[in-house]
Design a protein around this motif. Structure first.
Motif, PDB file in Angstrom:
ATOM      1  N   THR A 288      22.277  31.371  -4.903  1.00  0.00           N
ATOM      2  CA  THR A 288      21.612  30.233  -5.538  1.00  0.00           C
ATOM      3  C   THR A 288      21.667  28.993  -4.660  1.00  0.00           C
ATOM      4  OG1 THR A 288      23.682  30.014  -6.808  1.00  0.00           O
ATOM      5  CG2 THR A 288      21.752  30.838  -7.972  1.00  0.00           C
ATOM      6  N   ASN A 289      20.566  28.236  -4.698  1.00  0.00           N
ATOM      7  CA  ASN A 289      20.451  26.922  -4.063  1.00  0.00           C
ATOM      8  C   ASN A 289      20.238  25.871  -5.145  1.00  0.00           C
ATOM      9  OD1 ASN A 289      20.452  27.628  -1.197  1.00  0.00           O
ATOM     10  ND2 ASN A 289      18.498  28.628  -1.616  1.00  0.00           N
ATOM     11  N   ARG A 290      21.084  24.846  -5.119  1.00  0.00           N
ATOM     12  CA  ARG A 290      20.911  23.724  -6.047  1.00  0.00           C
ATOM     13  C   ARG A 290      20.255  22.559  -5.292  1.00  0.00           C
ATOM     14  NH1 ARG A 290      27.083  23.337  -7.554  1.00  0.00           N
ATOM     15  NH2 ARG A 290      27.130  23.622  -5.295  1.00  0.00           N
ATOM     16  N   GLY A 291      20.243  21.368  -5.907  1.00  0.00           N
ATOM     17  CA  GLY A 291      19.674  20.209  -5.229  1.00  0.00           C
ATOM     18  C   GLY A 291      18.166  20.180  -5.321  1.00  0.00           C
ATOM     19  N   LYS A 292      17.483  20.062  -4.188  1.00  0.00           N
ATOM     20  CA  LYS A 292      16.029  19.947  -4.185  1.00  0.00           C
ATOM     21  C   LYS A 292      15.333  21.241  -4.580  1.00  0.00           C
ATOM     22  CE  LYS A 292      15.558  16.278  -0.707  1.00  0.00           C
ATOM     23  NZ  LYS A 292      15.006  15.922   0.623  1.00  0.00           N
ATOM     24  N   GLU A 293      15.984  22.367  -4.322  1.00  0.00           N
ATOM     25  CA  GLU A 293      15.286  23.649  -4.474  1.00  0.00           C
ATOM     26  C   GLU A 293      15.440  24.285  -5.850  1.00  0.00           C
ATOM     27  OE1 GLU A 293      15.530  26.049  -0.577  1.00  0.00           O
ATOM     28  OE2 GLU A 293      17.279  24.742  -0.577  1.00  0.00           O
ATOM     29  N   ASN A 294      16.681  24.432  -6.318  1.00  0.00           N
ATOM     30  CA  ASN A 294      16.948  25.072  -7.602  1.00  0.00           C
ATOM     31  C   ASN A 294      16.309  26.461  -7.675  1.00  0.00           C
ATOM     32  OD1 ASN A 294      18.388  22.819  -8.877  1.00  0.00           O
ATOM     33  ND2 ASN A 294      16.416  21.781  -8.774  1.00  0.00           N
ATOM     34  N   ASN A 295      16.738  27.302  -6.749  1.00  0.00           N
ATOM     35  CA  ASN A 295      16.173  28.648  -6.696  1.00  0.00           C
ATOM     36  C   ASN A 295      17.225  29.679  -6.318  1.00  0.00           C
ATOM     37  OD1 ASN A 295      16.545  28.574  -3.890  1.00  0.00           O
ATOM     38  ND2 ASN A 295      14.425  28.018  -3.465  1.00  0.00           N
ATOM     39  N   ILE A 296      16.784  30.926  -6.314  1.00  0.00           N
ATOM     40  CA  ILE A 296      17.607  32.035  -5.868  1.00  0.00           C
ATOM     41  C   ILE A 296      16.995  32.571  -4.585  1.00  0.00           C
ATOM     42  CG2 ILE A 296      18.491  34.334  -6.406  1.00  0.00           C
ATOM     43  CD1 ILE A 296      18.161  33.559  -9.387  1.00  0.00           C
ATOM     44  N   ALA A 297      17.764  32.536  -3.507  1.00  0.00           N
ATOM     45  CA  ALA A 297      17.314  33.125  -2.253  1.00  0.00           C
ATOM     46  C   ALA A 297      17.581  34.622  -2.299  1.00  0.00           C
ATOM     47  CB  ALA A 297      18.048  32.493  -1.076  1.00  0.00           C
ATOM     48  N   ILE A 298      16.619  35.419  -1.856  1.00  0.00           N
ATOM     49  CA  ILE A 298      16.709  36.877  -1.945  1.00  0.00           C
ATOM     50  C   ILE A 298      16.708  37.460  -0.531  1.00  0.00           C
ATOM     51  CG2 ILE A 298      15.685  38.960  -2.927  1.00  0.00           C
ATOM     52  CD1 ILE A 298      14.159  37.073  -4.866  1.00  0.00           C
ATOM     53  N   PHE A 299      17.659  38.343  -0.273  1.00  0.00           N
ATOM     54  CA  PHE A 299      17.797  38.953   1.052  1.00  0.00           C
ATOM     55  C   PHE A 299      17.880  40.472   0.922  1.00  0.00           C
ATOM     56  CE2 PHE A 299      19.702  34.776   1.151  1.00  0.00           C
ATOM     57  CZ  PHE A 299      19.304  34.227   2.355  1.00  0.00           C
ATOM     58  N   SER A 300      17.282  41.172   1.858  1.00  0.00           N
ATOM     59  CA  SER A 300      17.537  42.608   1.976  1.00  0.00           C
ATOM     60  C   SER A 300      18.741  42.793   2.886  1.00  0.00           C
ATOM     61  CB  SER A 300      16.314  43.321   2.568  1.00  0.00           C
ATOM     62  OG  SER A 300      16.022  42.831   3.868  1.00  0.00           O
ATOM     63  N   ILE A 301      19.464  43.892   2.703  1.00  0.00           N
ATOM     64  CA  ILE A 301      20.646  44.200   3.503  1.00  0.00           C
ATOM     65  C   ILE A 301      20.347  45.451   4.321  1.00  0.00           C
ATOM     66  CG2 ILE A 301      23.106  44.741   3.445  1.00  0.00           C
ATOM     67  CD1 ILE A 301      23.235  43.433   0.686  1.00  0.00           C
ATOM     68  N   ASP A 302      20.447  45.340   5.652  1.00  0.00           N
ATOM     69  CA  ASP A 302      20.122  46.493   6.482  1.00  0.00           C
ATOM     70  C   ASP A 302      21.338  47.408   6.636  1.00  0.00           C
ATOM     71  OD1 ASP A 302      21.791  45.627   8.553  1.00  0.00           O
ATOM     72  OD2 ASP A 302      20.161  44.921   9.815  1.00  0.00           O
ATOM     73  N   GLU A 303      21.185  48.477   7.409  1.00  0.00           N
ATOM     74  CA  GLU A 303      22.223  49.498   7.517  1.00  0.00           C
ATOM     75  C   GLU A 303      23.474  49.004   8.225  1.00  0.00           C
ATOM     76  OE1 GLU A 303      20.313  51.540  11.545  1.00  0.00           O
ATOM     77  OE2 GLU A 303      20.299  52.618   9.631  1.00  0.00           O
ATOM     78  N   ASN A 304      23.405  47.830   8.863  1.00  0.00           N
ATOM     79  CA  ASN A 304      24.572  47.239   9.518  1.00  0.00           C
ATOM     80  C   ASN A 304      25.166  46.084   8.714  1.00  0.00           C
ATOM     81  OD1 ASN A 304      24.488  48.923  11.870  1.00  0.00           O
ATOM     82  ND2 ASN A 304      22.729  47.729  12.570  1.00  0.00           N
ATOM     83  N   GLY A 305      24.612  45.852   7.526  1.00  0.00           N
ATOM     84  CA  GLY A 305      25.106  44.785   6.676  1.00  0.00           C
ATOM     85  C   GLY A 305      24.455  43.443   6.912  1.00  0.00           C
ATOM     86  N   LEU A 306      23.530  43.356   7.884  1.00  0.00           N
ATOM     87  CA  LEU A 306      22.882  42.089   8.193  1.00  0.00           C
ATOM     88  C   LEU A 306      21.798  41.759   7.170  1.00  0.00           C
ATOM     89  CD1 LEU A 306      22.562  42.414  12.079  1.00  0.00           C
ATOM     90  CD2 LEU A 306      24.470  41.526  10.711  1.00  0.00           C
ATOM     91  N   LEU A 307      21.531  40.463   7.031  1.00  0.00           N
ATOM     92  CA  LEU A 307      20.602  39.983   6.016  1.00  0.00           C
ATOM     93  C   LEU A 307      19.249  39.599   6.601  1.00  0.00           C
ATOM     94  CD1 LEU A 307      22.983  37.612   3.994  1.00  0.00           C
ATOM     95  CD2 LEU A 307      22.492  40.035   3.562  1.00  0.00           C
ATOM     96  N   LYS A 308      18.199  39.811   5.793  1.00  0.00           N
ATOM     97  CA  LYS A 308      16.856  39.355   6.120  1.00  0.00           C
ATOM     98  C   LYS A 308      16.269  38.706   4.877  1.00  0.00           C
ATOM     99  CE  LYS A 308      12.232  40.872   7.500  1.00  0.00           C
ATOM    100  NZ  LYS A 308      11.372  42.048   7.827  1.00  0.00           N
ATOM    101  N   ASN A 309      15.851  37.447   4.999  1.00  0.00           N
ATOM    102  CA  ASN A 309      15.289  36.752   3.847  1.00  0.00           C
ATOM    103  C   ASN A 309      13.934  37.347   3.473  1.00  0.00           C
ATOM    104  OD1 ASN A 309      13.341  34.316   2.862  1.00  0.00           O
ATOM    105  ND2 ASN A 309      15.402  34.095   2.068  1.00  0.00           N
ATOM    106  N   ILE A 310      13.756  37.656   2.185  1.00  0.00           N
ATOM    107  CA  ILE A 310      12.491  38.235   1.731  1.00  0.00           C
ATOM    108  C   ILE A 310      11.814  37.403   0.650  1.00  0.00           C
ATOM    109  CG2 ILE A 310      13.108  40.589   2.366  1.00  0.00           C
ATOM    110  CD1 ILE A 310      13.801  41.108  -0.567  1.00  0.00           C
ATOM    111  N   GLY A 311      12.439  36.278   0.257  1.00  0.00           N
ATOM    112  CA  GLY A 311      11.770  35.440  -0.723  1.00  0.00           C
ATOM    113  C   GLY A 311      12.707  34.545  -1.505  1.00  0.00           C
ATOM    114  N   TYR A 312      12.089  33.768  -2.415  1.00  0.00           N
ATOM    115  CA  TYR A 312      12.817  32.836  -3.262  1.00  0.00           C
ATOM    116  C   TYR A 312      12.265  32.929  -4.681  1.00  0.00           C
ATOM    117  CZ  TYR A 312      14.123  30.867   1.241  1.00  0.00           C
ATOM    118  OH  TYR A 312      14.587  30.713   2.512  1.00  0.00           O
ATOM    119  N   GLN A 313      13.140  32.685  -5.647  1.00  0.00           N
ATOM    120  CA  GLN A 313      12.723  32.687  -7.047  1.00  0.00           C
ATOM    121  C   GLN A 313      13.258  31.437  -7.722  1.00  0.00           C
ATOM    122  OE1 GLN A 313      10.842  34.780  -9.230  1.00  0.00           O
ATOM    123  NE2 GLN A 313      11.178  32.952 -10.473  1.00  0.00           N
TER     124      GLN A 313
END
Length: 374
Positions: A288-313
């Protein structure tokens, strides 16, 4: 044959309906009004996402953060949060048959402004993080669910480089390792993730190690921490920097492998990263992001545990402090402190994206949500 299929279909609907009514949503709040229902419990229908009021508690001041025991029989809360020269942790018995949440007892928090409690997987220990004084306390939990007196309490004094927010330690969470043999303490004020070995069989279970902390980036402000279901990776939200640091994890040791923003590049200030959770299937991470955004950042997790941003809600409110994902992975429930609302989202298991469902509910200064299937 046709009759058997019909019977099996109705049996499936019946059992699914029964199952869906055994998932409960626990809500805490910042509320000093003792006549108010400062802790509320709802049933979550895991077919529709609908929330139905189940029970509540009054006469409790600022139960800002909650956790539920592994067996679902007890609820533990940070109480008297943001109360000068005070702070406590409290226990409650949750009875689904009587539809009650009954206060059991309280203990001093061992520091001002308790903000996070967690229960060891054996259900016999409680860990509490105190923000203002920068400390951790651990307590034995008695067989009747009551909290025993403090077994250990450690205070920290070191800060970091930000002269406004990091003049001293501010421990923001207390998270047990998946196997329960370590305790991790993200310290916003010191830019450290502190850690202890944890021996559940000792009267004083916290044991200092050769590596008492993992240093984060300066002015990161580490806040909340979670482990991947495979127990190999750890993820920490950094409130001040608006980042997530990814760590390889083994035997109590964290080694950073990635740092990624929780907000779009165009957002340069006014963000406050908050809570963090991983879907039960281990494929997606949410923060979650508070402040100006007030959203949930969404990430996929690859086979090495690394993150890739795929969107916001959008969380459909302001200041989403805490959220939770139900154990089936179908729903995410977010709490918005400043707009006093709780919103349910349906989670797409394939894409990880979220879609609002049902009607939002209202609760004054709602600050925490936990979900438990019982």
């Amino acid at each position: 044959m046709k009759q058997k299929i019909i019977l099996l279909f109705f049996f499936f609907l019946l059992t699914t309906s029964i199952f869906s009514q055994n998932t409960y949503v626990f809500l805490g709040s910042y509320n000093r009004d003792k006549t108010a229902e400062t802790i509320q419990v709802y049933q979550l229908d895991t077919l529709t996402g609908k929330l139905t009021k189940f029970t509540s508690v009054k006469n409790i001041v600022n139960p800002s953060y909650l956790t539920v025991s592994p067996n679902g029989k007890y609820v533990y809360a940070c109480t008297d949060t943001k109360t000068p020269n005070a702070g406590s942790v409290s226990s409650f018995e949750f009875n689904t048959t009587a539809r009650t949440l009954t206060f059991l007892n309280s203990q001093r928090s061992g520091g001002e402004n308790p903000v996070y409690v967690s229960v060891h997987k054996n259900g016999k220990w409680l860990a509490n993080a105190n923000y203002t004084e920068g400390s951790v306390s651990v307590y034995p939990i008695l067989e009747n669910g009551r909290i025993d007196s403090i077994a250990q309490n450690f205070h920290y004094t070191d800060g970091s480089v930000n002269k406004e927010r990091q003049t001293k330690s501010h421990v923001h969470s207390a998270v047990f390792s998946p196997q329960g043999n370590y305790l991790f303490l993200p310290d916003l004020g010191a830019d450290k993730i502190r850690s202890y070995a944890f021996d559940e069989n000792q009267k004083k279970p916290l044991i200092e190690t050769q590596n008492p902390f993992t240093k984060t980036d300066l002015e990161a402000g580490p806040r909340h921490f979670t482990f991947h279901p495979n127990q190999k990776w750890g993820y920490c939200t950094e409130e001040m920097a608006g980042q997530i640091s990814v760590y390889n994890y083994e035997n109590g040791v964290l080694n950073k492998v990635q740092r990624i923003a929780t907000h779009p590049d165009k957002i340069k200030e006014g963000f406050e990263s908050s809570d963090i959770h991983i879907s039960p299937d281990g494929k997606f991470l949410y923060a979650t992001n508070r402040g100006k955004e007030n959203n949930i950042a969404i990430f996929s997790i690859d086979e090495n545990g690394l993150l890739k941003n795929i969107g916001y809600q959008s969380t459909r409110g302001k200041h989403p402090r805490i959220f939770a994902i139900d154990e089936s992975g179908k729903f995410l429930v977010a709490s918005n402190v400043q707009t006093n609302n709780i919103v349910v989202f349906k989670r797409d298991s394939k894409t990880g994206l979220l879609k609002k469902v049902g009607k939002q509910i209202k609760m004054q200064n709602v600050s925490c949500v936990q979900i438990k299937q019982i």
